[in-house]
Design an enzyme around this catalytic site. Structure first.
Site, mmCIF file in Angstrom:
data_model
loop_
_atom_site.group_PDB
_atom_site.id
_atom_site.type_symbol
_atom_site.label_atom_id
_atom_site.label_comp_id
_atom_site.label_asym_id
_atom_site.label_seq_id
_atom_site.Cartn_x
_atom_site.Cartn_y
_atom_site.Cartn_z
ATOM 1 N N CYS A 81 0.838 -1.204 0.000
ATOM 2 C CA CYS A 81 0.000 0.000 0.000
ATOM 3 C C CYS A 81 0.873 1.256 0.000
ATOM 4 O O CYS A 81 1.694 1.448 0.900
ATOM 5 C CB CYS A 81 -0.928 -0.013 1.208
ATOM 6 S SG CYS A 81 -1.809 1.540 1.438
ATOM 7 N N CYS A 103 0.515 3.428 3.164
ATOM 8 C CA CYS A 103 1.156 2.775 4.319
ATOM 9 C C CYS A 103 2.664 3.033 4.273
ATOM 10 O O CYS A 103 3.286 3.294 5.304
ATOM 11 C CB CYS A 103 0.884 1.279 4.335
ATOM 12 S SG CYS A 103 -0.724 0.808 5.019
ATOM 13 N N ASP A 106 -0.234 16.799 -1.558
ATOM 14 C CA ASP A 106 -0.521 15.965 -2.725
ATOM 15 C C ASP A 106 0.554 16.225 -3.790
ATOM 16 O O ASP A 106 0.939 17.363 -4.042
ATOM 17 C CB ASP A 106 -1.912 16.289 -3.278
ATOM 18 C CG ASP A 106 -2.413 15.220 -4.228
ATOM 19 O OD1 ASP A 106 -3.368 14.504 -3.878
ATOM 20 O OD2 ASP A 106 -1.835 15.076 -5.336
ATOM 21 N N HIS A 116 -3.894 1.153 8.391
ATOM 22 C CA HIS A 116 -4.491 0.886 7.082
ATOM 23 C C HIS A 116 -5.993 0.670 7.198
ATOM 24 O O HIS A 116 -6.458 -0.279 7.812
ATOM 25 C CB HIS A 116 -3.852 -0.327 6.403
ATOM 26 C CG HIS A 116 -4.417 -0.550 5.023
ATOM 27 N ND1 HIS A 116 -3.920 0.101 3.909
ATOM 28 C CD2 HIS A 116 -5.467 -1.286 4.585
ATOM 29 C CE1 HIS A 116 -4.636 -0.248 2.850
ATOM 30 N NE2 HIS A 116 -5.583 -1.092 3.226
ATOM 31 N N ASN A 165 -12.645 10.098 -1.585
ATOM 32 C CA ASN A 165 -13.173 9.167 -2.577
ATOM 33 C C ASN A 165 -13.187 7.767 -1.992
ATOM 34 O O ASN A 165 -12.234 7.357 -1.326
ATOM 35 C CB ASN A 165 -12.317 9.211 -3.846
ATOM 36 C CG ASN A 165 -12.392 10.561 -4.546
ATOM 37 O OD1 ASN A 165 -13.469 11.119 -4.700
ATOM 38 N ND2 ASN A 165 -11.248 11.082 -4.958
ATOM 39 N N GLY A 203 -13.659 7.133 -8.306
ATOM 40 C CA GLY A 203 -12.341 7.404 -8.870
ATOM 41 C C GLY A 203 -11.211 7.241 -7.877
ATOM 42 O O GLY A 203 -10.092 7.689 -8.139
ATOM 43 N N HIS A 239 -8.066 8.388 2.746
ATOM 44 C CA HIS A 239 -7.434 9.708 2.752
ATOM 45 C C HIS A 239 -8.472 10.773 2.474
ATOM 46 O O HIS A 239 -9.440 10.543 1.764
ATOM 47 C CB HIS A 239 -6.291 9.786 1.734
ATOM 48 C CG HIS A 239 -6.678 9.437 0.328
ATOM 49 N ND1 HIS A 239 -6.811 8.144 -0.101
ATOM 50 C CD2 HIS A 239 -6.985 10.204 -0.742
ATOM 51 C CE1 HIS A 239 -7.172 8.126 -1.374
ATOM 52 N NE2 HIS A 239 -7.302 9.366 -1.788
ATOM 53 N N HIS A 288 -8.780 14.631 1.015
ATOM 54 C CA HIS A 288 -8.175 15.754 0.305
ATOM 55 C C HIS A 288 -8.653 17.041 0.981
ATOM 56 O O HIS A 288 -9.863 17.246 1.121
ATOM 57 C CB HIS A 288 -8.646 15.797 -1.152
ATOM 58 C CG HIS A 288 -8.297 14.598 -1.970
ATOM 59 N ND1 HIS A 288 -7.263 14.582 -2.877
ATOM 60 C CD2 HIS A 288 -8.855 13.354 -2.037
ATOM 61 C CE1 HIS A 288 -7.206 13.398 -3.473
ATOM 62 N NE2 HIS A 288 -8.162 12.626 -2.983
#
Ligand code: 5GP
Ligand code: ZN
Length: 112
Positions: free
Chosen positions: A5, A8, A31, A47, A88, A94, A101, A103
């Site tokens: 991942c 991770c 980002d 995770h 998301n 998407g 996470h 944004h």
């Protein structure tokens, strides 16, 4: 930790990131492909695949992420001008990275 991942690995420091906040449970970093002048990703270090996988045991963690969001918005100077949080979850959204996470985006008119 899930060894395959990406987030991770970022949480473990195995892959570098531009960190803006870190504690035992949470990491925030910029980002790599920002969609706004302020574009930060906030992740739990543990995770969790997405919001589709959260449970009652995550209530405190998710609350901390929300309060951290407010603090980072202030730090980045967008608390008053405005910001947006997006998470998301699953193929139709998407979602590209299968580790929960958020944004945090701001610094321009997000409605434009
Ligand atoms: P998603 O589409 O899963 O909601 O968002 C994944 C986000 O992770 C994208 O905005 C993408 O630019 C960002 N991202 C992907 N790989 C990396 C990386 O290695 N480092 C950083 N800092 N961001 C990444
Ligand atoms: Zn992960």
């Amino acid at each position: 930790m899930m060894t395959d991942c990406l987030f991770c690995k970022i949480a473990a420091g195995e892959i570098p990131s531009a960190k803006v906040y870190e504690d035992e449970e949470i990491l925030a970093f910029r980002d790599i492909n920002p969609q706004a002048p302020v574009h930060i990703l906030i992740i739990p270090k543990k995770h969790v695949a997405s919001l589709a996988e959260v449970g009652e045991e995550d209530t405190a963690l998710l609350g901390k992420i929300q309060v951290l969001t407010r603090k980072l918005a202030e730090q980045e100077g967008v608390a008053v001008s405005g910001f947006r949080i997006v998470s998301n979850s699953g193929p139709d959204s998407g979602q590209e990275v299968g580790h929960l996470h958020y944004h945090l985006m701001g610094g321009r008119d997000l409605m434009a």
